[in-house]
Write a protein that holds these residues in place. Structure first.
Motif, PDB file in Angstrom:
ATOM      1  N   THR A  42     -41.557  -9.029  11.817  1.00  0.00           N
ATOM      2  CA  THR A  42     -42.893  -8.587  12.012  1.00  0.00           C
ATOM      3  C   THR A  42     -42.711  -7.124  11.493  1.00  0.00           C
ATOM      4  OG1 THR A  42     -43.271  -9.807  13.913  1.00  0.00           O
ATOM      5  CG2 THR A  42     -44.764  -7.888  13.591  1.00  0.00           C
ATOM      6  N   TYR A  44     -45.006  -3.360  10.951  1.00  0.00           N
ATOM      7  CA  TYR A  44     -46.331  -2.633  11.399  1.00  0.00           C
ATOM      8  C   TYR A  44     -46.725  -1.614  10.416  1.00  0.00           C
ATOM      9  CZ  TYR A  44     -45.558  -4.895  15.838  1.00  0.00           C
ATOM     10  OH  TYR A  44     -45.519  -5.829  16.643  1.00  0.00           O
ATOM     11  N   GLN A  72     -44.628 -11.529   9.100  1.00  0.00           N
ATOM     12  CA  GLN A  72     -46.188 -11.168   9.734  1.00  0.00           C
ATOM     13  C   GLN A  72     -46.229  -9.611   9.387  1.00  0.00           C
ATOM     14  OE1 GLN A  72     -47.074 -11.214  13.986  1.00  0.00           O
ATOM     15  NE2 GLN A  72     -49.041 -11.961  13.487  1.00  0.00           N
ATOM     16  N   TYR A  73     -47.364  -9.564   8.771  1.00  0.00           N
ATOM     17  CA  TYR A  73     -47.978  -8.024   8.565  1.00  0.00           C
ATOM     18  C   TYR A  73     -48.940  -7.574   9.528  1.00  0.00           C
ATOM     19  CZ  TYR A  73     -46.009  -9.330   3.957  1.00  0.00           C
ATOM     20  OH  TYR A  73     -45.180  -9.703   3.080  1.00  0.00           O
ATOM     21  N   ARG A  74     -48.585  -7.098  10.796  1.00  0.00           N
ATOM     22  CA  ARG A  74     -49.293  -6.371  11.589  1.00  0.00           C
ATOM     23  C   ARG A  74     -50.143  -5.178  11.213  1.00  0.00           C
ATOM     24  NH1 ARG A  74     -49.133  -7.508  17.368  1.00  0.00           N
ATOM     25  NH2 ARG A  74     -48.406  -9.562  17.545  1.00  0.00           N
ATOM     26  N   ALA A  79     -53.609  -9.905  10.748  1.00  0.00           N
ATOM     27  CA  ALA A  79     -51.933  -9.894  11.031  1.00  0.00           C
ATOM     28  C   ALA A  79     -51.721 -11.168  10.267  1.00  0.00           C
ATOM     29  CB  ALA A  79     -51.651  -9.822  12.442  1.00  0.00           C
ATOM     30  N   MET A  81     -49.554 -14.059   8.339  1.00  0.00           N
ATOM     31  CA  MET A  81     -48.060 -14.610   8.185  1.00  0.00           C
ATOM     32  C   MET A  81     -47.872 -15.192   6.937  1.00  0.00           C
ATOM     33  SD  MET A  81     -46.921 -15.954  11.985  1.00  0.00           S
ATOM     34  CE  MET A  81     -47.292 -15.021  13.472  1.00  0.00           C
ATOM     35  N   GLN A 109     -52.720 -14.106  15.897  1.00  0.00           N
ATOM     36  CA  GLN A 109     -52.114 -12.712  15.925  1.00  0.00           C
ATOM     37  C   GLN A 109     -50.775 -13.149  16.638  1.00  0.00           C
ATOM     38  OE1 GLN A 109     -53.712  -8.767  15.578  1.00  0.00           O
ATOM     39  NE2 GLN A 109     -52.468  -8.403  17.562  1.00  0.00           N
TER      40      GLN A 109
END
Length: 294
Positions: A42, A44, A72-74, A79, A81, A109
């Motif tokens: 993940t 951020y 996963q692109y928070r 968000a 994946m 998310q």
């Protein structure tokens, strides 16, 4: 640059690298979780060009048992994946402390299981025998699964999300649990205290509220209100696990709320978080405080 992360000690769901704890300078924007056989990274903030490919090659060499590597692109809206190795499953069954949970990837998310709460679920499993349990803000009912596995007499799960509670039912079924003693209340907690009181009194209460949920929860003003109403629902010498996951609010905030609203409750301990969740500022991480009523 590649983070130095711990290798999984088993196939159980676990965090391998907690960059968000700010203990590894330069990697504060990265978490790595293990959901065998899926490794989920993940981020951020947007990674530099080529970094994902470099990380993937290194992860494949370091952890060959990972059949799928997802990102996963928070840092992006919703968000999202994506798989960088293999194919990302929409659903995956994982284990934790011998219990089974169904997780989802790419649809929401969150996956359906908060790994920082693993010790709390384990504590509940070991201390639920014969007890009437109230699980507030139940989400996908991880605490309920642990309580029934530990021999709870009855568990009442409360959450506004009926979808999350439906996944909770499935989690119980995955573990072969009899649902005769499990209640699912898809209601707003703050508008349903009378309804919840009818299921009581309770020997064990778990409260794990979100920090903020538009139109429902604002932890600063709502935790005191929650504590006041819980006093009316407890059996003698009831136990409470009070949780707080607001980085800007430390343990002192929650202890002060209890001192103000329920001074007769006895503070017992703060449960430790899993060892991977290293925090430079201990006030920033998850706080799980254990109390006992009079």
């Amino acid at each position: 640059m590649i983070p130095d992360f711990r290798l999984p000690v088993s196939k159980e769901a676990q965090r391998l690298f907690h960059g968000r704890g700010h203990s590894e300078p330069g990697f504060e924007h990265i978490n790595i979780d293990w959901y065998a056989p899926l490794l989920l990274v993940t981020v951020y903030r947007e990674p530099a060009d080529g970094w994902i490919e470099q990380l993937s090659r290194w992860l494949i060499a370091t952890l060959p048992q990972a059949e799928v590597i997802g990102i996963q692109y928070r840092c992006r809206p919703m968000a999202p994946m994506e798989a960088v190795v293999g194919e990302l499953p929409s659903r995956l069954e994982v284990t934790e402390h011998g219990l089974r949970y169904e997780l989802s990837f790419g649809q929401f998310q969150n996956t359906g299981l908060f790994l920082d709460m693993a010790n709390g679920r384990h504590w509940v499993m070991e201390h639920s025998a014969g007890k009437r349990v109230l699980n507030l803000f139940a989400y996908t009912c991880g605490f309920s699964v642990a309580a029934v596995a530990g021999g709870a007499q009855r568990v009442v799960n409360v959450d506004m999300s009926r979808r999350a509670l439906a996944i909770g039912r499935e989690n119980h079924r995955l573990n072969g649990h009899d649902l005769g003693g499990v209640v699912f209340e898809g209601v707003d907690i703050f508008r349903s205290f009378g309804r919840l009181k009818k299921h009581g009194p309770y020997d064990l209460v778990i409260a794990d509220p979100p920090t903020f949920q538009k139109g429902s929860v604002d932890i600063r003003k709502d935790y005191p209100r929650l504590l006041r109403r819980l006093r009316e629902m407890l059996a003698p010498s009831a136990e409470l696990l009070l949780c707080l996951n607001a980085p800007e609010l430390g343990e002192a905030f929650l202890r002060q709320q209890v001192a103000d609203e329920c001074p007769e409750w006895r503070y017992i301990e703060r449960l430790p978080n899993p060892s991977a969740f290293i925090e430079v500022d201990e006030t920033a991480g998850l706080k799980v405080l254990r109390y006992q009523s009079e």
